[in-house]
Scaffold this motif. Structure first.
Motif, mmCIF file in Angstrom:
data_model
loop_
_atom_site.group_PDB
_atom_site.id
_atom_site.type_symbol
_atom_site.label_atom_id
_atom_site.label_comp_id
_atom_site.label_asym_id
_atom_site.label_seq_id
_atom_site.Cartn_x
_atom_site.Cartn_y
_atom_site.Cartn_z
ATOM 1 N N GLY A 18 0.637 -1.230 0.110
ATOM 2 C CA GLY A 18 -0.074 -0.065 -0.005
ATOM 3 C C GLY A 18 0.726 1.415 -0.007
ATOM 4 N N MET A 19 1.933 1.165 0.664
ATOM 5 C CA MET A 19 3.090 2.235 0.888
ATOM 6 C C MET A 19 3.622 2.646 -0.563
ATOM 7 N N LEU A 20 3.668 1.427 -1.497
ATOM 8 C CA LEU A 20 4.504 1.644 -2.765
ATOM 9 C C LEU A 20 3.526 2.284 -3.468
ATOM 10 N N THR A 21 2.287 1.716 -3.570
ATOM 11 C CA THR A 21 1.284 2.327 -4.434
ATOM 12 C C THR A 21 0.977 3.815 -4.106
ATOM 13 N N GLY A 22 0.891 4.162 -2.783
ATOM 14 C CA GLY A 22 0.708 5.575 -2.465
ATOM 15 C C GLY A 22 1.858 6.450 -2.792
ATOM 16 N N ARG A 23 3.136 5.889 -2.800
ATOM 17 C CA ARG A 23 4.281 6.789 -3.204
ATOM 18 C C ARG A 23 4.247 7.009 -4.851
ATOM 19 N N LEU A 24 3.813 5.905 -5.553
ATOM 20 C CA LEU A 24 3.928 6.008 -7.039
ATOM 21 C C LEU A 24 2.801 6.837 -7.318
ATOM 22 N N SER A 25 1.602 6.943 -6.703
ATOM 23 C CA SER A 25 0.339 7.708 -7.155
ATOM 24 C C SER A 25 0.540 9.249 -6.850
ATOM 25 N N ALA A 26 1.433 9.658 -5.907
ATOM 26 C CA ALA A 26 1.935 10.886 -5.605
ATOM 27 C C ALA A 26 2.840 11.370 -6.658
ATOM 28 N N MET A 27 3.757 10.540 -7.207
ATOM 29 C CA MET A 27 4.573 10.822 -8.118
ATOM 30 C C MET A 27 3.316 11.162 -9.489
ATOM 31 N N MET A 28 2.807 10.265 -9.736
ATOM 32 C CA MET A 28 1.937 10.595 -10.957
ATOM 33 C C MET A 28 1.093 11.889 -10.899
ATOM 34 N N PHE A 29 0.680 12.166 -9.629
ATOM 35 C CA PHE A 29 -0.255 13.295 -9.422
ATOM 36 C C PHE A 29 0.679 14.522 -9.870
ATOM 37 N N MET A 30 1.823 14.656 -9.358
ATOM 38 C CA MET A 30 2.608 15.893 -9.622
ATOM 39 C C MET A 30 3.180 15.916 -11.106
ATOM 40 N N GLN A 31 3.578 14.575 -11.712
ATOM 41 C CA GLN A 31 3.990 14.597 -13.036
ATOM 42 C C GLN A 31 2.873 15.255 -14.127
ATOM 43 N N PHE A 32 1.935 14.848 -13.786
ATOM 44 C CA PHE A 32 0.758 15.497 -14.777
ATOM 45 C C PHE A 32 0.020 16.753 -14.506
ATOM 46 N N PHE A 33 0.085 17.023 -12.909
ATOM 47 C CA PHE A 33 -0.318 18.412 -12.663
ATOM 48 C C PHE A 33 0.583 19.404 -13.189
ATOM 49 N N VAL A 34 2.281 19.205 -13.294
ATOM 50 C CA VAL A 34 2.765 20.293 -13.717
ATOM 51 C C VAL A 34 2.619 20.483 -15.322
ATOM 52 N N TRP A 35 2.181 19.362 -16.061
ATOM 53 C CA TRP A 35 1.839 19.309 -17.510
ATOM 54 C C TRP A 35 0.546 20.030 -17.670
ATOM 55 N N GLY A 36 -0.293 19.609 -16.784
ATOM 56 C CA GLY A 36 -1.758 20.038 -17.050
ATOM 57 C C GLY A 36 -1.957 21.598 -16.808
ATOM 58 N N ALA A 37 -1.071 22.172 -15.916
ATOM 59 C CA ALA A 37 -1.189 23.547 -15.306
ATOM 60 C C ALA A 37 -0.998 24.441 -16.404
ATOM 61 N N TRP A 38 -0.301 24.055 -17.514
ATOM 62 C CA TRP A 38 -0.100 25.144 -18.359
ATOM 63 C C TRP A 38 -0.494 24.726 -19.731
ATOM 64 N N THR A 39 -0.424 23.647 -20.273
ATOM 65 C CA THR A 39 -0.718 23.196 -21.624
ATOM 66 C C THR A 39 -2.268 23.407 -22.137
ATOM 67 N N VAL A 40 -3.068 23.064 -21.126
ATOM 68 C CA VAL A 40 -4.478 22.994 -21.619
ATOM 69 C C VAL A 40 -4.754 24.316 -22.286
ATOM 70 N N THR A 41 -4.736 25.607 -21.429
ATOM 71 C CA THR A 41 -4.960 26.757 -21.899
ATOM 72 C C THR A 41 -3.956 27.602 -22.671
ATOM 73 N N LEU A 42 -2.683 26.982 -22.898
ATOM 74 C CA LEU A 42 -1.809 27.718 -23.788
ATOM 75 C C LEU A 42 -2.252 28.347 -24.879
ATOM 76 N N GLY A 43 -3.102 27.639 -25.687
ATOM 77 C CA GLY A 43 -3.468 28.260 -27.107
ATOM 78 C C GLY A 43 -4.148 29.675 -26.600
#
Length: 416
Positions: A18-43
């Protein structure tokens, strides 16, 4: 498969798992937060500040970065540097560049903005494959857990869109500074990620390693070659969504563009949790085919949607993102891992998938989209946008038919 003694052994169960799943889930959350914060409305941002003519170039830097990053960093990721340390280095440096970008989003500095965005994306794009590699290698044979962890990447993208929309930043260059904060946080957090081993070194030349010859050798399998070809082709119409959905939605009169486009990621999250069962039940071909058909339907909906009685088509087209993305790209990542595992080239194969989809395919799509956008007037009407969306709709439908009649899932026959 050797792993460091940090709790990342895929055979562990209970609280450790469960800890491993939580650690990897946090990684994925931040990984795509970074991209989604700017690329969605950049146009929308670029159109608002008067550099709409550079949208095509701005959305071409990601694909170019995928190609360059795959070759420059593919060798290091697969052979010499632990994936988590590359995550640390790339996200920390990338965060600094993100802080600088808002000052360049002006008509006078638009060209410089595009070049610095390219530099940033050369650092960011390889981390998509690295995140997949860390998660898949950590889980070992339990690849059915990957969609659950990847769902948190979607949740991160949704959260970013909602924050940008609610803060009234959908048309503001400040979207980059929001991404910068999370990028720095992810860089520091990556020190704590499972220390999965690099792919086993092979007795081959440095040149063969740089060009990922072992991973490209997988294309000798007919089914994998067809999959990679169709994945590249479907990424061409995909690029037009990322580049022009936000100005299109804004043209319909919808004010909260970031929040509206987040609906797509909400549907993605719903379908993500069904992926393990669907993959086991149906195999890869039906999922990939449905995903490609959904792209055709989405663009057809955009082609009839407007700001009046057909506004429902706009919302429905956005909401289809869950089917479009999960059924193709998530299933495709699992399929790629299945093909690459026997050869021991997981990291290279995931990087190659990124190279062909986010690289070659989306580069072609961004440039083709720019040519179509250039045919629109300076202030496009809904009718202008509707006409443009028919092109990717027809293209996606043709690619889906090509895939249906040429692809055979050999992995299911072997498993049977």
């Amino acid at each position: 498969m050797a792993l460091a003694d940090d709790g990342s052994n895929p055979g562990m169960t209970g609280s450790a798992g469960g800890m491993l799943t939580g650690r990897l889930s946090a990684m994925m959350f931040m990984q795509f937060f970074v991209w989604g914060a700017w690329t969605v409305t950049l146009g929308l941002v670029m159109q608002t500040v008067g550099i709409g003519n550079l949208i095509g170039n701005a959305f071409s830097v990601g694909p170019i970065a995928s190609i360059v990053g795959s070759f420059l960093l593919g060798m290091a990721a697969a052979r010499y540097v632990a994936p988590r340390m590359l995550m640390v280095i790339l996200h920390l440096i990338g965060g600094v560049l993100l802080f600088v970008l808002p000052s360049l989003v002006t008509p006078e500095k638009g060209g410089t903005f595009v070049w610095l965005l390219l530099c940033y994306m050369i650092l960011y794009m390889p981390t998509v494959g690295l995140a997949n590699t860390i998660a898949l290698k950590s889980f070992g044979e339990r690849t059915d857990k990957f969609p659950f962890v990847r769902a948190f990447g979607t949740l991160g993208w949704i959260t970013a869109g909602l924050i940008i929309g609610w803060a009234g930043l959908s048309a503001s260059p400040e979207i980059f500074r929001v991404a910068a904060v999370v990028s720095i946080a992810l860089g520091l957090y990556s020190f704590t990620l499972p220390n999965v081993t690099a792919d086993a070194p092979r007795d081959e030349s440095v040149l063969r390693q740089v060009f990922c010859v072992e991973a490209f050798g997988l294309l000798k399998q007919r089914s994998f070659l067809i999959f990679m070809t169709c994945a590249t082709l479907i990424s061409i119409p995909l690029a037009m969504y990322y580049a022009y959905a936000s100005p299109y939605v804004g043209a319909t009169g919808i004010s909260n563009v970031g929040g509206t486009l987040a609906i797509g990621q909400m549907s993605e999250l719903v379908f993500m949790f069904s992926m393990p069962w669907l993959y086991r039940r149906f195999g890869v071909k039906p999922l990939l085919l449905v995903g490609m058909a959904a792209w055709a339907l989405r663009y057809a909906l955009f082609a009839i949607g407007d700001g009046g009685s057909s506004i429902w088509a706009v919302y429905l087209g956005v909401a289809l993102h869950g089917v479009c993305y999960d059924f193709f790209f998530v299933a495709g990542a699992i399929y790629t891992g299945t093909i690459a595992t026997p050869k021991g080239v997981n990291a290279q194969a995931q990087g190659m998938l990124t190279l062909f989809t986010y690289g070659v395919g989306m580069l072609l799509g961004s440039q083709i989209g720019a040519l179509l956008y250039a045919q629109l007037p300076a202030a496009p009407t809904i009718a202008d946008w509707q006409h443009m969306w028919w092109y990717p709709a027809i293209a996606a439908a043709v690619i889906a038919l090509l895939f249906q009649f040429t692809f055979r899932d050999d992995t299911r026959k072997i498993a049977a």
